[in-house]
Write a protein that holds these residues in place. Structure first.
Motif, PDB file in Angstrom:
ATOM      1  N   VAL A  48       7.450  10.616  -8.826  1.00  0.00           N
ATOM      2  CA  VAL A  48       7.383  10.285  -7.407  1.00  0.00           C
ATOM      3  C   VAL A  48       8.216   9.040  -7.174  1.00  0.00           C
ATOM      4  N   GLY A  49       8.614   8.837  -5.932  1.00  0.00           N
ATOM      5  CA  GLY A  49       9.396   7.663  -5.586  1.00  0.00           C
ATOM      6  C   GLY A  49       8.542   6.592  -4.933  1.00  0.00           C
ATOM      7  N   LEU A  50       8.670   5.370  -5.420  1.00  0.00           N
ATOM      8  CA  LEU A  50       8.073   4.196  -4.784  1.00  0.00           C
ATOM      9  C   LEU A  50       9.201   3.293  -4.309  1.00  0.00           C
ATOM     10  N   VAL A  51       8.906   2.418  -3.367  1.00  0.00           N
ATOM     11  CA  VAL A  51       9.893   1.449  -2.903  1.00  0.00           C
ATOM     12  C   VAL A  51       9.285   0.058  -2.912  1.00  0.00           C
ATOM     13  N   ARG A  52       9.976  -0.883  -3.588  1.00  0.00           N
ATOM     14  CA  ARG A  52       9.634  -2.272  -3.358  1.00  0.00           C
ATOM     15  C   ARG A  52      10.371  -2.685  -2.085  1.00  0.00           C
ATOM     16  N   VAL A  53       9.603  -2.931  -1.031  1.00  0.00           N
ATOM     17  CA  VAL A  53      10.203  -3.261   0.256  1.00  0.00           C
ATOM     18  C   VAL A  53      10.670  -4.712   0.247  1.00  0.00           C
ATOM     19  N   GLU A  54      11.520  -5.047   1.212  1.00  0.00           N
ATOM     20  CA  GLU A  54      12.108  -6.383   1.223  1.00  0.00           C
ATOM     21  C   GLU A  54      11.171  -7.444   1.763  1.00  0.00           C
ATOM     22  N   ALA A  55      10.155  -7.039   2.533  1.00  0.00           N
ATOM     23  CA  ALA A  55       9.252  -8.016   3.129  1.00  0.00           C
ATOM     24  C   ALA A  55       7.978  -7.323   3.568  1.00  0.00           C
ATOM     25  N   ASN A  56       6.945  -8.118   3.777  1.00  0.00           N
ATOM     26  CA  ASN A  56       5.658  -7.616   4.253  1.00  0.00           C
ATOM     27  C   ASN A  56       5.704  -7.484   5.763  1.00  0.00           C
ATOM     28  N   GLU A  57       6.483  -6.504   6.220  1.00  0.00           N
ATOM     29  CA  GLU A  57       6.659  -6.251   7.643  1.00  0.00           C
ATOM     30  C   GLU A  57       6.403  -4.776   7.934  1.00  0.00           C
ATOM     31  N   ALA A  58       5.672  -4.517   9.011  1.00  0.00           N
ATOM     32  CA  ALA A  58       5.265  -3.145   9.314  1.00  0.00           C
ATOM     33  C   ALA A  58       6.455  -2.213   9.472  1.00  0.00           C
ATOM     34  N   GLY A  59       7.510  -2.657  10.145  1.00  0.00           N
ATOM     35  CA  GLY A  59       8.670  -1.798  10.351  1.00  0.00           C
ATOM     36  C   GLY A  59       9.368  -1.453   9.050  1.00  0.00           C
ATOM     37  N   VAL A  60       9.523  -2.433   8.189  1.00  0.00           N
ATOM     38  CA  VAL A  60      10.173  -2.220   6.895  1.00  0.00           C
ATOM     39  C   VAL A  60       9.349  -1.261   6.037  1.00  0.00           C
ATOM     40  N   VAL A  92       4.754  -4.436  -2.261  1.00  0.00           N
ATOM     41  CA  VAL A  92       5.015  -5.436  -1.230  1.00  0.00           C
ATOM     42  C   VAL A  92       5.105  -6.822  -1.870  1.00  0.00           C
ATOM     43  N   PRO A  93       6.236  -7.520  -1.711  1.00  0.00           N
ATOM     44  CA  PRO A  93       6.425  -8.799  -2.398  1.00  0.00           C
ATOM     45  C   PRO A  93       5.733  -9.967  -1.721  1.00  0.00           C
ATOM     46  N   LEU A  94       5.608 -11.059  -2.487  1.00  0.00           N
ATOM     47  CA  LEU A  94       5.208 -12.365  -1.962  1.00  0.00           C
ATOM     48  C   LEU A  94       3.886 -12.333  -1.199  1.00  0.00           C
ATOM     49  N   ILE A  95       2.895 -11.692  -1.787  1.00  0.00           N
ATOM     50  CA  ILE A  95       1.563 -11.677  -1.195  1.00  0.00           C
ATOM     51  C   ILE A  95       0.825 -12.932  -1.654  1.00  0.00           C
ATOM     52  N   ASP A  96       0.478 -13.792  -0.714  1.00  0.00           N
ATOM     53  CA  ASP A  96      -0.153 -15.073  -1.028  1.00  0.00           C
ATOM     54  C   ASP A  96      -1.657 -15.079  -0.825  1.00  0.00           C
ATOM     55  N   THR A  97      -2.138 -14.271   0.127  1.00  0.00           N
ATOM     56  CA  THR A  97      -3.543 -14.319   0.517  1.00  0.00           C
ATOM     57  C   THR A  97      -4.099 -12.924   0.749  1.00  0.00           C
ATOM     58  N   ALA A  98      -5.418 -12.852   0.869  1.00  0.00           N
ATOM     59  CA  ALA A  98      -6.054 -11.581   1.205  1.00  0.00           C
ATOM     60  C   ALA A  98      -5.614 -11.106   2.582  1.00  0.00           C
ATOM     61  N   ALA A  99      -5.349 -12.037   3.490  1.00  0.00           N
ATOM     62  CA  ALA A  99      -4.869 -11.653   4.820  1.00  0.00           C
ATOM     63  C   ALA A  99      -3.498 -10.999   4.731  1.00  0.00           C
ATOM     64  N   ASP A 100      -2.633 -11.522   3.857  1.00  0.00           N
ATOM     65  CA  ASP A 100      -1.329 -10.887   3.632  1.00  0.00           C
ATOM     66  C   ASP A 100      -1.516  -9.469   3.110  1.00  0.00           C
ATOM     67  N   ALA A 101      -2.426  -9.301   2.157  1.00  0.00           N
ATOM     68  CA  ALA A 101      -2.669  -7.981   1.567  1.00  0.00           C
ATOM     69  C   ALA A 101      -3.203  -7.018   2.616  1.00  0.00           C
ATOM     70  N   ALA A 102      -4.118  -7.492   3.460  1.00  0.00           N
ATOM     71  CA  ALA A 102      -4.675  -6.638   4.517  1.00  0.00           C
ATOM     72  C   ALA A 102      -3.595  -6.215   5.501  1.00  0.00           C
TER      73      ALA A 102
END
Length: 253
Positions: A68-80, A94-104
């Motif tokens: 299967v294909g996965l993508v490491r996206v460039e940013a934690n942005e909904a459009g991307v 998803v890169p650069l996750i700092d907090t639980a809020a970022d993960a959510a």
């Protein structure tokens, strides 16, 4: 492996091996996807390809038949995130996750309402997953990268985020976050191994997948034996250079 099977396998914390792609070379990606890797991860953050390259790589992974294909996206942005999934990715890293809020926030971007805020327009993904948003949600994985000082400090809270399928160690940035002067700096080896163990244990306690990027298959086997549940090996560009150098040395020795 179909997307739904991959998602259930990953969520069950069963072992998976993937390969990392940074080149916009769909024919090569298709060849790699025939070898038996469980997934092909395409690097949309640092890789040498744009959106058309990601789209072509997802088609190549499907054409290969076993990955299967996965993508490491460039940013934690909904459009991307949404565009990567609409191209047919079975999940996102998803890169650069700092907090639980970022993960959510990342989770919400991968799920359709009422579970999240992904906009409906599956494009190519609709050919493979089907029109029901709930089915798409169940077949889509979202993985949070732990690679910053804040992410490491908050890893238990991140792992407890509802809907998060797993965490993924970015070893280069994690090494720098721990004070290394460059990726792989031996001066921080002990601190790095301690962090790797902390992340692995946090994921295990939360019952989610734990992944890591590794430079070669031997280290992948080691990390899986330690308790990581999936690992991505090297990259196509690195292996191309290594193979070319090996042959050059053999021809000129």
């Amino acid at each position: 492996m179909a997307a739904a099977e991959f998602a259930s396998t990953l969520r069950a914390r069963e072992k998976l091996i993937g390969y990392w792609v940074v080149l916009d070379a769909p024919v090569a990606t298709e060849r790699i996807a025939r070898l038996g890797y469980d997934y092909i991860a395409v690097d949309g953050q640092h890789g040498l390809l744009g959106y058309s390259g990601i789209l072509n790589a997802m088609m190549a992974a499907d054409a290969g038949g076993s990955s299967v294909g996965l993508v490491r996206v460039e940013a934690n942005e909904a459009g991307v995130i949404g565009r990567a999934l609409d191209a047919g990715a079975a999940g996102v890293i998803v890169p650069l996750i700092d907090t639980a809020a970022d993960a959510a926030e990342a989770v919400a971007a991968t799920r359709y309402p009422p579970r999240g805020r992904r906009s409906y327009g599956p494009m190519r993904a609709g050919l493979r997953i089907g029109p029901r948003p709930a089915d798409t949600d169940n077949s889509t994985v979202v993985l949070a990268m732990i690679e910053t000082p804040q992410g490491l400090a908050n890893v238990r809270e991140i792992c407890a985020t509802d809907g998060l399928d797993g965490v993924y160690v970015g070893p280069s940035d994690l090494c720098l976050a721990l004070g290394g002067e460059y990726p792989g700096d031996p001066a921080v080896t002990d601190a790095f191994e301690s962090a790797v163990a902390t992340i692995r244990k946090a994921a295990e306690d939360a019952g989610i997948a734990a992944g890591i990027h590794v430079p070669h298959g031997e280290l992948a086997a080691q990390r899986l034996a330690e308790g990581y549940t999936f690992a991505s090996v090297a990259s196509d560009l690195v292996h191309l250079e290594q193979a070319a150098m090996t042959h050059l040395k053999a021809a000129t020795s």
